[in-house]
Design an enzyme around this catalytic site. Sequence first.
Site, mmCIF file in Angstrom:
data_model
loop_
_atom_site.group_PDB
_atom_site.id
_atom_site.type_symbol
_atom_site.label_atom_id
_atom_site.label_comp_id
_atom_site.label_asym_id
_atom_site.label_seq_id
_atom_site.Cartn_x
_atom_site.Cartn_y
_atom_site.Cartn_z
ATOM 1 N N GLU A 13 0.845 -1.274 0.090
ATOM 2 C CA GLU A 13 -0.018 0.015 -0.284
ATOM 3 C C GLU A 13 0.898 1.162 0.053
ATOM 4 O O GLU A 13 0.467 2.176 -0.677
ATOM 5 C CB GLU A 13 -0.770 0.196 1.089
ATOM 6 N N CYS A 29 -2.103 -2.921 7.934
ATOM 7 C CA CYS A 29 -1.459 -2.639 8.973
ATOM 8 C C CYS A 29 -1.947 -0.931 9.449
ATOM 9 O O CYS A 29 -2.207 -0.329 8.505
ATOM 10 C CB CYS A 29 -0.298 -3.018 9.210
#
Length: 153
Positions: free
Chosen positions: A60, A88
């Site tokens: 990401e 996360c």
Amino acid sequence: MCKSNMQPEEIMKLALEEAQKAVDEGNAPFGVVVLNREGEIIWKDHDRVNECTDPTAHGEINAIRHLCKQLNTLSLEGFTFYTTSEPCPTCLTGMIKARVSKNFYGAKTEATASLPISAEELASKAKKYPIEVKGGILTEECLEQRTRLLQHA
């Protein structure tokens, strides 16, 4: 870029392919596919932590860095990230700061994460730049792949 008339499950399969690439390159099995405002697939990436010797080089974050630079913007508003695993806190915060509008993920990671907080809980606190977070796309496939590949990563 390619226009995506694909179903969410088909897009997630592309993210699973990225996760496999990550492992093939010596990284952890996490993949991401990004759609722009028009629903076009404009970027695919994966974990590159070992490759870059950078603990923040998650798929990401790599996608955010690449797209913001390529598009010369700090805002990815209207963009959607499909990720094989629940993001996360670092990745989700990056998506929030980049104003990503949606994140759809496959398998949850909260129970095994280094900071066990759900992405949905963290996203609910994003008031300035809200993000929609939803899991459950090909959950079993994503979890099976992650479990299998982590044994080899």
